[in-house]
Scaffold this active site. Sequence first.
Site, PDB file in Angstrom:
ATOM      1  N   HIS A 151       0.778  -1.382   0.094  1.00 46.68           N
ATOM      2  CA  HIS A 151      -0.232  -0.647  -0.291  1.00 46.68           C
ATOM      3  C   HIS A 151       0.725   1.093   0.117  1.00 46.68           C
ATOM      4  O   HIS A 151       1.200   1.989   0.949  1.00 46.68           O
ATOM      5  CB  HIS A 151      -0.847  -0.181   1.330  1.00 46.68           C
TER       6      HIS A 151
ATOM      7  N   THR B 164      13.290 -10.700   1.579  1.00 51.25           N
ATOM      8  CA  THR B 164      13.015  -9.435   0.731  1.00 51.25           C
ATOM      9  C   THR B 164      14.423  -8.700  -0.481  1.00 51.25           C
ATOM     10  O   THR B 164      14.130  -8.065  -1.117  1.00 51.25           O
ATOM     11  CB  THR B 164      13.708  -8.252   1.897  1.00 51.25           C
ATOM     12  N   LYS B 165      15.456 -10.094  -0.835  1.00 53.46           N
ATOM     13  CA  LYS B 165      15.937  -9.949  -1.968  1.00 53.46           C
ATOM     14  C   LYS B 165      16.412 -10.801  -2.823  1.00 53.46           C
ATOM     15  O   LYS B 165      15.940 -11.988  -2.513  1.00 53.46           O
ATOM     16  CB  LYS B 165      17.514  -9.177  -1.780  1.00 53.46           C
TER      17      LYS B 165
ATOM     18  N   LYS C  41      23.844 -21.438   2.807  1.00 46.18           N
ATOM     19  CA  LYS C  41      24.859 -22.391   2.420  1.00 46.18           C
ATOM     20  C   LYS C  41      24.914 -22.639   0.622  1.00 46.18           C
ATOM     21  O   LYS C  41      22.939 -22.242   0.878  1.00 46.18           O
ATOM     22  CB  LYS C  41      23.493 -24.067   2.986  1.00 46.18           C
TER      23      LYS C  41
END
Length: 193
Positions: A115, A172-173, A190
Site C-alpha cells: 500500500h 526481501t532480496k 548454504k
Amino acid sequence: RIIIYVKRNFLRFYTNVFNRYIRGLFYSCGTGISVSPSLVYMGLNNVSVGKNFRAGERLKLRTFDSWGTLKYTPQITIGDNVNIETDCHISAVNKVSIGNNVLMASFVYISDHAHGDVNDSEISLLPPLERPLYSKGPIIIEDDVWLGEKVSVMPGVHIGRGAIIGANSVVTKDIPAYSVAVGAPAKVIKTID
C-alpha cells in the site's frame, strides 16, 4: 467395505471430472477471491495454472485490475506439478510467476505489491488503505523451489532454481539458485551441491 469402496470411487470420479472439465475455466473477476481447493481456478481470468496442481484448503489467489483510479495488468502463473498447502495467499498487481515442481508449506504469503511507495513522503502521510497499490517489480520463483512454513516473499524478488527458504523467513532480496536461505530478512546460509 461397501461404504469405503463407494467413497473411494466417488472421490476418484470427482477428481477426474474436476481435472478434466473445471481446471481450465477462468471467469472475469479482477478483485480476487478466497477459494477452497475445488474452486481455485474460478474467478480469476488473469491466473494460469499448469498440470497436476494441488492446493490445500483456504488458498487465496488475488489479482487487482484497479485500485481507486489506478489500473493494473496483473498476472499470476503457476507451473506444472506445484503443491501449495493450506492457508496460503498469493496476490498480484504486476506479476507473480511460480515455476514447475514448486512446494509451498502452509501459511506462505507472496505479494508483488504494498500500500503505497514508502519513499513518497506525500503518499506515506495517507492512511494505508487510501494509498495506491505500488509494485517494486514482479516476483519470479523458478523451478524446484521449496518454501517452508510461514515464508513471506516480498515484491521484486527472484528466487533461483532449486532454492530452499526456511520456515518463518521473509524474502526481501534475490536468492541465488540452489541456495538455502533463512531469517528475516532471509540470508543465504548454504549452497546446495
